[in-house]
Design a protein around this motif. Sequence first.
Motif, mmCIF file in Angstrom:
data_model
loop_
_atom_site.group_PDB
_atom_site.id
_atom_site.type_symbol
_atom_site.label_atom_id
_atom_site.label_comp_id
_atom_site.label_asym_id
_atom_site.label_seq_id
_atom_site.Cartn_x
_atom_site.Cartn_y
_atom_site.Cartn_z
ATOM 1 N N UNK A 274 -27.325 -55.924 80.807
ATOM 2 C CA UNK A 274 -26.991 -57.137 79.701
ATOM 3 C C UNK A 274 -27.964 -57.639 79.334
ATOM 4 N N UNK A 275 -28.275 -58.195 79.863
ATOM 5 C CA UNK A 275 -29.721 -59.421 80.057
ATOM 6 C C UNK A 275 -31.041 -58.954 80.660
ATOM 7 N N UNK A 276 -30.647 -57.833 81.038
ATOM 8 C CA UNK A 276 -32.142 -57.180 80.808
ATOM 9 C C UNK A 276 -32.321 -56.082 79.108
ATOM 10 N N UNK A 277 -31.317 -55.818 79.186
ATOM 11 C CA UNK A 277 -31.397 -54.729 78.111
ATOM 12 C C UNK A 277 -31.333 -56.108 76.309
ATOM 13 N N UNK A 278 -30.339 -57.205 76.402
ATOM 14 C CA UNK A 278 -30.090 -57.994 75.326
ATOM 15 C C UNK A 278 -29.916 -57.208 74.024
ATOM 16 N N UNK A 279 -29.918 -57.600 73.004
ATOM 17 C CA UNK A 279 -29.662 -57.553 71.703
ATOM 18 C C UNK A 279 -30.310 -56.254 71.468
ATOM 19 N N UNK A 280 -29.552 -55.466 70.128
ATOM 20 C CA UNK A 280 -30.475 -54.359 69.631
ATOM 21 C C UNK A 280 -29.468 -53.195 69.608
ATOM 22 N N UNK A 281 -29.720 -52.104 68.642
ATOM 23 C CA UNK A 281 -29.223 -50.733 68.681
ATOM 24 C C UNK A 281 -28.941 -50.025 69.551
ATOM 25 N N UNK A 282 -27.937 -49.126 69.567
ATOM 26 C CA UNK A 282 -27.837 -48.228 70.842
ATOM 27 C C UNK A 282 -28.914 -47.418 70.639
ATOM 28 N N UNK A 283 -29.111 -46.760 69.683
ATOM 29 C CA UNK A 283 -30.629 -46.092 70.805
ATOM 30 C C UNK A 283 -31.489 -46.363 71.029
ATOM 31 N N UNK A 284 -31.560 -47.545 70.894
ATOM 32 C CA UNK A 284 -33.460 -48.314 71.303
ATOM 33 C C UNK A 284 -32.820 -48.577 72.683
ATOM 34 N N UNK A 285 -32.065 -48.707 73.368
ATOM 35 C CA UNK A 285 -31.384 -49.537 74.783
ATOM 36 C C UNK A 285 -32.749 -49.137 75.632
ATOM 37 N N UNK A 286 -33.581 -49.963 76.309
ATOM 38 C CA UNK A 286 -34.220 -49.834 76.736
ATOM 39 C C UNK A 286 -34.193 -49.359 78.695
ATOM 40 N N UNK A 287 -35.107 -48.884 79.208
ATOM 41 C CA UNK A 287 -35.156 -48.880 80.337
ATOM 42 C C UNK A 287 -34.251 -48.326 80.969
ATOM 43 N N UNK A 288 -33.792 -46.976 80.973
ATOM 44 C CA UNK A 288 -33.196 -46.491 81.155
ATOM 45 C C UNK A 288 -33.972 -44.499 81.788
ATOM 46 N N UNK A 289 -33.342 -44.688 82.773
ATOM 47 C CA UNK A 289 -33.700 -43.057 83.690
ATOM 48 C C UNK A 289 -33.884 -42.016 82.755
ATOM 49 N N UNK A 290 -32.923 -42.254 81.436
ATOM 50 C CA UNK A 290 -33.332 -40.634 81.340
ATOM 51 C C UNK A 290 -32.111 -41.038 80.475
ATOM 52 N N UNK A 291 -32.568 -39.642 79.355
ATOM 53 C CA UNK A 291 -31.379 -39.373 77.748
ATOM 54 C C UNK A 291 -29.762 -39.993 78.481
ATOM 55 N N UNK A 292 -29.484 -38.972 79.933
ATOM 56 C CA UNK A 292 -28.155 -38.841 79.692
ATOM 57 C C UNK A 292 -27.360 -40.047 80.314
ATOM 58 N N UNK A 293 -28.779 -41.269 80.954
ATOM 59 C CA UNK A 293 -28.205 -42.925 81.438
ATOM 60 C C UNK A 293 -28.302 -43.353 80.231
ATOM 61 N N UNK A 294 -28.598 -43.301 79.237
ATOM 62 C CA UNK A 294 -28.512 -43.918 78.667
ATOM 63 C C UNK A 294 -27.398 -43.687 77.613
ATOM 64 N N UNK A 295 -27.026 -42.414 77.324
ATOM 65 C CA UNK A 295 -25.744 -41.782 76.812
ATOM 66 C C UNK A 295 -23.997 -42.939 77.777
ATOM 67 N N UNK A 296 -24.630 -41.914 78.863
ATOM 68 C CA UNK A 296 -23.415 -42.924 80.362
ATOM 69 C C UNK A 296 -22.902 -44.926 79.866
ATOM 70 N N UNK A 297 -24.706 -45.271 79.746
ATOM 71 C CA UNK A 297 -24.451 -46.908 79.356
ATOM 72 C C UNK A 297 -23.524 -46.747 78.190
ATOM 73 N N UNK A 298 -23.690 -46.219 77.039
ATOM 74 C CA UNK A 298 -23.117 -46.874 76.024
ATOM 75 C C UNK A 298 -22.085 -45.838 76.171
#
Length: 274
Positions: free
Chosen positions: A222-246
């Motif tokens: 949470x503190x690393x990513x901060x605010x923002x739209x869900x598709x803009x989630x930064x510093x994910x390892x890959x797309x699968x990692x992004x979907x898993x976190x969301x």
Amino acid sequence: MAASSGSGPPSPRLARKQTTRDQDIWSRARQNAAALWPDDRLDELIDTTVTRIKDTVGSRRAALAWSGGKDSLALQLLAAQAGITEAVLAITEELEYPAFLRWVTDHMPDDLTVVSTGQTLAWLADHPEMLFPQGNYGSRWFQIVNHRGQERYYRDRGLEMLLLGRRRSDGNYTGPKGADLYTNKRGVTRYSPLASWDHEAVFALLDRHQIELPPCYAWPRGYQVGTGAWPARQWTRDTDHGFEEVWQIDPDVIRTAAGQLPAAADWMARTGRS
């Protein structure tokens, strides 16, 4: 501005947020903030910063770029002391976390204007490179949402300066050669009064005023990513990692996206989510 006492402010205990993924490190930093920034030192930093805001803005019409994040909440407090209360929040059309939108409704400044830049699930499907964007695509996201929305508001309101919560300790650009003020090629002047503040000073200020943070800080990284739209989630390892976190944050976000976003539907099928 840094405090002007002879000893100066304590050195930041946290590194750049881009490299600090561990939520426990952030929690400890917040717990230690008051010790690092006791009232007298924090008061001096606040007074110096507010005076600098007044001197820098002068008679120019200015407003605050507000994201709801911890830095913009700190800046909101200081800008109000300098007489600046108008603010803008730039968001997408339908790519925000519902929990964040609920929080914004309850905590937004009275003089806040919300500007939608129009990105939808259909737009995201047509721009797959913007899904959990990496590298330059991450910067591009902020240009087409945050910067575009801010600039629209800037021109509509006839502003002469926009205050940002950017801080150099996060690696943010605040101006040439370490300055905290710059004007871009489109004639928008951006000023970052918190440029030299460290993370702990921000925490100390927010805790003193008992400011409630948005829910994103309790989410994964949470503190690393901060605010923002869900598709803009930064510093994910890959797309699968992004979907898993969301999915961990709000499965309904992915379920809704799967109706129009093939990548979301594919991820749900491959991982057996429903």
